[in-house]
Design a protein around this motif. Structure first.
Motif, PDB file in Angstrom:
ATOM      1  N   LYS A  16       0.772  -1.023   0.068  1.00 32.85           N
ATOM      2  CA  LYS A  16       0.033   0.044  -0.120  1.00 32.85           C
ATOM      3  C   LYS A  16       0.870   1.272   0.033  1.00 32.85           C
ATOM      4  O   LYS A  16       0.353   2.384  -0.041  1.00 32.85           O
ATOM      5  N   ASP A  17       2.105   1.332   0.480  1.00 33.85           N
ATOM      6  CA  ASP A  17       2.849   2.234   0.135  1.00 33.85           C
ATOM      7  C   ASP A  17       3.754   2.409  -1.062  1.00 33.85           C
ATOM      8  O   ASP A  17       4.555   3.434  -1.262  1.00 33.85           O
ATOM      9  N   GLN A  26      -9.118   6.846  -8.417  1.00 37.60           N
ATOM     10  CA  GLN A  26      -9.914   7.026  -7.181  1.00 37.60           C
ATOM     11  C   GLN A  26     -10.415   5.727  -6.610  1.00 37.60           C
ATOM     12  O   GLN A  26     -10.387   5.670  -5.452  1.00 37.60           O
ATOM     13  N   VAL A  27     -10.753   4.679  -7.437  1.00 36.13           N
ATOM     14  CA  VAL A  27     -11.146   3.388  -6.985  1.00 36.13           C
ATOM     15  C   VAL A  27      -9.805   2.832  -6.251  1.00 36.13           C
ATOM     16  O   VAL A  27     -10.025   2.405  -5.167  1.00 36.13           O
ATOM     17  N   ILE A  28      -8.552   2.976  -7.035  1.00 37.90           N
ATOM     18  CA  ILE A  28      -7.486   2.391  -6.494  1.00 37.90           C
ATOM     19  C   ILE A  28      -7.295   3.114  -5.063  1.00 37.90           C
ATOM     20  O   ILE A  28      -6.704   2.443  -4.002  1.00 37.90           O
ATOM     21  N   ALA A  29      -7.432   4.295  -5.000  1.00 34.35           N
ATOM     22  CA  ALA A  29      -6.984   5.242  -3.954  1.00 34.35           C
ATOM     23  C   ALA A  29      -7.837   4.678  -2.662  1.00 34.35           C
ATOM     24  O   ALA A  29      -7.401   4.533  -1.486  1.00 34.35           O
ATOM     25  N   GLN A  86      -8.673   1.856  -2.032  1.00 34.77           N
ATOM     26  CA  GLN A  86      -8.088   0.604  -1.510  1.00 34.77           C
ATOM     27  C   GLN A  86      -7.243   0.628  -0.273  1.00 34.77           C
ATOM     28  O   GLN A  86      -6.747  -0.101  -0.004  1.00 34.77           O
ATOM     29  N   GLY A  87      -6.788   2.038  -0.119  1.00 32.32           N
ATOM     30  CA  GLY A  87      -5.686   2.176   0.817  1.00 32.32           C
ATOM     31  C   GLY A  87      -4.413   2.635   0.500  1.00 32.32           C
ATOM     32  O   GLY A  87      -3.532   2.475   1.300  1.00 32.32           O
ATOM     33  N   PHE A  88      -4.348   2.716  -0.858  1.00 30.58           N
ATOM     34  CA  PHE A  88      -3.013   3.024  -1.216  1.00 30.58           C
ATOM     35  C   PHE A  88      -2.662   4.408  -0.954  1.00 30.58           C
ATOM     36  O   PHE A  88      -3.532   5.274  -1.001  1.00 30.58           O
ATOM     37  N   ALA A  89      -1.413   4.716  -0.642  1.00 29.22           N
ATOM     38  CA  ALA A  89      -0.920   6.052  -0.075  1.00 29.22           C
ATOM     39  C   ALA A  89      -0.861   7.053  -1.243  1.00 29.22           C
ATOM     40  O   ALA A  89      -1.180   8.209  -1.007  1.00 29.22           O
ATOM     41  N   GLU A  90      -0.195   6.650  -2.277  1.00 34.59           N
ATOM     42  CA  GLU A  90      -0.024   7.670  -3.293  1.00 34.59           C
ATOM     43  C   GLU A  90      -0.546   6.992  -4.623  1.00 34.59           C
ATOM     44  O   GLU A  90      -0.138   5.942  -5.168  1.00 34.59           O
ATOM     45  N   VAL A  91      -1.497   7.517  -5.320  1.00 30.97           N
ATOM     46  CA  VAL A  91      -2.100   7.239  -6.588  1.00 30.97           C
ATOM     47  C   VAL A  91      -2.324   8.508  -7.448  1.00 30.97           C
ATOM     48  O   VAL A  91      -2.497   9.565  -7.154  1.00 30.97           O
ATOM     49  N   TYR A  92      -1.559   8.063  -8.505  1.00 30.68           N
ATOM     50  CA  TYR A  92      -1.716   9.198  -9.805  1.00 30.68           C
ATOM     51  C   TYR A  92      -2.472   8.827 -11.077  1.00 30.68           C
ATOM     52  O   TYR A  92      -2.438   7.879 -11.165  1.00 30.68           O
ATOM     53  N   SER A  93      -3.130   9.805 -11.682  1.00 32.57           N
ATOM     54  CA  SER A  93      -3.621   9.612 -12.735  1.00 32.57           C
ATOM     55  C   SER A  93      -2.812  10.388 -13.994  1.00 32.57           C
ATOM     56  O   SER A  93      -2.400  11.595 -13.580  1.00 32.57           O
ATOM     57  N   MET A  94      -2.051   9.829 -14.719  1.00 29.88           N
ATOM     58  CA  MET A  94      -1.351  10.378 -15.660  1.00 29.88           C
ATOM     59  C   MET A  94      -1.959  11.167 -16.799  1.00 29.88           C
ATOM     60  O   MET A  94      -2.572  10.914 -17.605  1.00 29.88           O
ATOM     61  N   ASP A  95      -1.951  12.507 -16.650  1.00 23.25           N
ATOM     62  CA  ASP A  95      -2.163  13.419 -17.674  1.00 23.25           C
ATOM     63  C   ASP A  95      -1.998  13.111 -18.988  1.00 23.25           C
ATOM     64  O   ASP A  95      -0.704  12.775 -19.383  1.00 23.25           O
ATOM     65  N   GLY A  96      -2.806  13.288 -19.971  1.00 22.92           N
ATOM     66  CA  GLY A  96      -2.653  12.981 -21.309  1.00 22.92           C
ATOM     67  C   GLY A  96      -2.720  11.263 -21.757  1.00 22.92           C
ATOM     68  O   GLY A  96      -2.691  11.056 -22.717  1.00 22.92           O
ATOM     69  N   GLY A  97      -2.621  10.446 -20.689  1.00 21.55           N
ATOM     70  CA  GLY A  97      -2.801   9.221 -20.946  1.00 21.55           C
ATOM     71  C   GLY A  97      -1.589   8.294 -21.679  1.00 21.55           C
ATOM     72  O   GLY A  97      -0.675   9.134 -22.159  1.00 21.55           O
TER      73      GLY A  97
END
Length: 103
Positions: free
Chosen positions: A55-56, A74-77, A79-90
């Motif tokens: 989770k870290d 958002q769904v992954i966050a 689940q208890g993960f400390a750092e979650v990012y969405s990559m802009d532009g994909g």
């Protein structure tokens, strides 16, 4: 409430340390080209990913253009993960500037 952050292609390319890069595009698109070290993530392996990933560990979610990755992040966050990012532009933004792996 746990949430995610946005991250640029350049910041992902320069990421220092462990990071889990998950690609939520369809399997055919993934096979045709994906980011180095990216793993496909879908409904079939989602629970295994959540169970087996510390989770870290920072998680970067990649889709086609950076839209649907926001919802997945958002769904992954949640689940208890400390750092979650969405990559802009994909992935399309990544492919324009970085190396791509094909299978």
């Amino acid at each position: 409430m746990t949430t995610f952050s946005h991250i640029s292609v350049q910041d992902v390319a320069n990421f220092d340390g462990d990071v889990a890069i998950v690609d939520i595009r369809d399997p055919q698109s993934y096979a045709n080209g994906h980011m180095p070290n990216a793993s496909p993530l879908n409904n079939d392996n989602f629970s295994a990913f959540v169970e087996n990933t510390p989770k870290d560990t920072p998680v970067v979610v990649v889709c086609y253009h950076g839209i649907s990755s926001q919802q997945a992040a958002q769904v992954i966050a949640q689940q208890g993960f400390a750092e979650v990012y969405s990559m802009d532009g994909g992935f399309e933004a990544w492919r324009a500037n970085q190396s791509v792996v094909t299978e």
